[in-house]
Design an enzyme around this catalytic site. Sequence first.
Site, PDB file in Angstrom:
ATOM      1  N   ASN A  94      -4.644   0.365 -11.671  1.00 57.94           N
ATOM      2  CA  ASN A  94      -3.976  -0.236 -10.526  1.00 57.94           C
ATOM      3  C   ASN A  94      -4.966  -0.171  -9.362  1.00 57.94           C
ATOM      4  O   ASN A  94      -5.114   0.872  -8.729  1.00 57.94           O
ATOM      5  CB  ASN A  94      -2.690   0.548 -10.217  1.00 57.94           C
ATOM      6  CG  ASN A  94      -1.916  -0.045  -9.054  1.00 57.94           C
ATOM      7  OD1 ASN A  94      -2.382  -0.984  -8.387  1.00 57.94           O
ATOM      8  ND2 ASN A  94      -0.750   0.487  -8.787  1.00 57.94           N
TER       9      ASN A  94
ATOM     10  N   ARG B  20      -2.551  -3.825 -13.226  1.00 52.08           N
ATOM     11  CA  ARG B  20      -1.415  -4.273 -12.443  1.00 52.08           C
ATOM     12  C   ARG B  20      -1.924  -5.345 -11.472  1.00 52.08           C
ATOM     13  O   ARG B  20      -2.938  -5.140 -10.801  1.00 52.08           O
ATOM     14  CB  ARG B  20      -0.841  -3.105 -11.650  1.00 52.08           C
ATOM     15  CG  ARG B  20       0.238  -3.564 -10.722  1.00 52.08           C
ATOM     16  CD  ARG B  20       0.517  -2.556  -9.667  1.00 52.08           C
ATOM     17  NE  ARG B  20       1.581  -3.052  -8.799  1.00 52.08           N
ATOM     18  CZ  ARG B  20       1.696  -2.718  -7.525  1.00 52.08           C
ATOM     19  NH1 ARG B  20       0.819  -1.913  -6.968  1.00 52.08           N
ATOM     20  NH2 ARG B  20       2.669  -3.200  -6.802  1.00 52.08           N
TER      21      ARG B  20
ATOM     22  N   HIS C 241       7.971  -5.663  -7.716  1.00 53.67           N
ATOM     23  CA  HIS C 241       8.467  -4.527  -8.519  1.00 53.67           C
ATOM     24  C   HIS C 241       9.082  -5.011  -9.841  1.00 53.67           C
ATOM     25  O   HIS C 241       9.911  -4.317 -10.434  1.00 53.67           O
ATOM     26  CB  HIS C 241       9.577  -3.740  -7.777  1.00 53.67           C
ATOM     27  CG  HIS C 241       9.136  -3.053  -6.527  1.00 53.67           C
ATOM     28  ND1 HIS C 241       9.910  -3.009  -5.395  1.00 53.67           N
ATOM     29  CD2 HIS C 241       8.015  -2.359  -6.226  1.00 53.67           C
ATOM     30  CE1 HIS C 241       9.291  -2.322  -4.449  1.00 53.67           C
ATOM     31  NE2 HIS C 241       8.122  -1.924  -4.935  1.00 53.67           N
TER      32      HIS C 241
ATOM     33  N   ARG D 128       8.399  -0.625   6.489  1.00 53.07           N
ATOM     34  CA  ARG D 128       8.641  -2.076   6.620  1.00 53.07           C
ATOM     35  C   ARG D 128      10.059  -2.325   7.097  1.00 53.07           C
ATOM     36  O   ARG D 128      10.992  -1.637   6.700  1.00 53.07           O
ATOM     37  CB  ARG D 128       8.454  -2.766   5.266  1.00 53.07           C
ATOM     38  CG  ARG D 128       7.002  -2.896   4.866  1.00 53.07           C
ATOM     39  CD  ARG D 128       6.858  -3.485   3.472  1.00 53.07           C
ATOM     40  NE  ARG D 128       6.040  -2.627   2.647  1.00 53.07           N
ATOM     41  CZ  ARG D 128       5.978  -2.680   1.331  1.00 53.07           C
ATOM     42  NH1 ARG D 128       6.689  -3.573   0.655  1.00 53.07           N
ATOM     43  NH2 ARG D 128       5.206  -1.864   0.662  1.00 53.07           N
TER      44      ARG D 128
ATOM     45  N   GLU E 274       5.913   2.199 -14.620  1.00 48.90           N
ATOM     46  CA  GLU E 274       5.235   0.905 -14.630  1.00 48.90           C
ATOM     47  C   GLU E 274       3.941   0.956 -15.446  1.00 48.90           C
ATOM     48  O   GLU E 274       3.583  -0.017 -16.103  1.00 48.90           O
ATOM     49  CB  GLU E 274       4.949   0.473 -13.183  1.00 48.90           C
ATOM     50  CG  GLU E 274       6.222   0.079 -12.454  1.00 48.90           C
ATOM     51  CD  GLU E 274       6.141   0.218 -10.943  1.00 48.90           C
ATOM     52  OE1 GLU E 274       6.080   1.371 -10.461  1.00 48.90           O
ATOM     53  OE2 GLU E 274       6.131  -0.803 -10.257  1.00 48.90           O
TER      54      GLU E 274
END
Length: 404
Positions: free
Chosen positions: A7, A91, A180, A241, A385
């Site tokens: 990743n 990823r 996601h 965020r 993941e």
Amino acid sequence: MIVLVINAGSSSLKFQLYNMENEAVLAKGKVERIGMDSAILTYEPEGKQDIREVREILEHTTAIRRVLDMLAHPEFGVLKSVRDIQAVGHRVVHGGESFSSSVLVDDRVKQEIKRLFDLAPLHNPAHMLGIQAVETNMPGVPQAVVFDTAFHQTMPSAAYLYPIPMVLYKKHKIRRYGFHGTSHAYVSERAAAYLGRPIEELKLVTCHIGNGASCAAVLHGKSVDTSMGMTPLEGLMMGTRSGDIDPAIVPFAMSKEELTLSEVNSMLNKHSGLMAISGISSDMREVTQAMQDGDKNAALAFEMYEYRLRKCIGAYAAAMNGIDAIVFTAGVGENSAALRAAVCRNLTFLGLRLDEEANARRSQEDRMISTADSRVQVLVVPTNEELVIARDTYELILHSNPVQ
Ligand code: ADP
């Protein structure tokens, strides 16, 4: 087959090495502060001492080389040779409309990922650096890419289009993509297996609540809506965020505060959410602690975070005309019993009954936290993941070369 999962971020690179015969993690770690003379490599080989070293690592190619050196190190390594790694899976955040599943990397795929730089300017260029760094260090080793957006490509146009002039979609592909996806897909499959029911029969709301947070409406195994949009800024309130706000706030705040585009972008992405309201932290643990210690701003931040999440679950119950189960995952979703309890206590109109004791119990296992008579089941499913990336990579290699 040994598969390396990567990743790559702009200044960091996380990795996990899998033996796919038994899906065991052989080693994992990360390189942080790439581009600096004091980059940090953290290396955790299975069954051996963890290592942390600080050294100059100026680019991703060097970072990968250092990781490979560690993996095949005579003393700290877990492989005899780097050549034991038969595939690498990456990823990739944005697959746009081009990718609805994972694919093996070839020139066309690389071109396409580059074409999508515009849509994910912080992420896709970094992933590309990771792919190129592997090409340089491990020539000829096949690579696969697994997209955060792919699972959501099944959304109907009524869910993915924004009610703005169509020319913006046609010319610039401005639409909801969602993120996601790897996690939403993984936990919805695990949830169906846990419930012992075919996923094709289920209406699930999956809540991936970490630093970034998103909900997905998963109808019969397919994503039909999700809260993140063209970028990961839309939807739920997150650590730093904002999530959903009135879009008119952007030009208004820009003019009143004399903000530039980049400043307003940074405000909404890095200085909003839990951080902005609590004034304490973007970390749910610290916000919860401060709330329990009586801090009013922390309590307000928690309340807003929970309220927005609960509204999203309610919206998806409407989107699917019902819900069979709600699934919580990622850092906050897996660990914050307080948040899960607050959400569930206010969803009793759905026939949902939380088992408070089960909710409070800590575990790394998939588990049910609703009572036996609850009409809507509530599950906690730890996400993974990296494992999905390793599995997809393995499957793609097997199918591309069946004799192996
Ligand atoms: P990322 O989105 O960066 O992958 P994670 O899924 O690891 O993030 O989630 C990180 C967040 O999980 C942290 O910011 C923290 O708020 C939250 N978290 C971790 N452990 C707990 C806990 N025990 N209680 C509440 N929140 C937690």
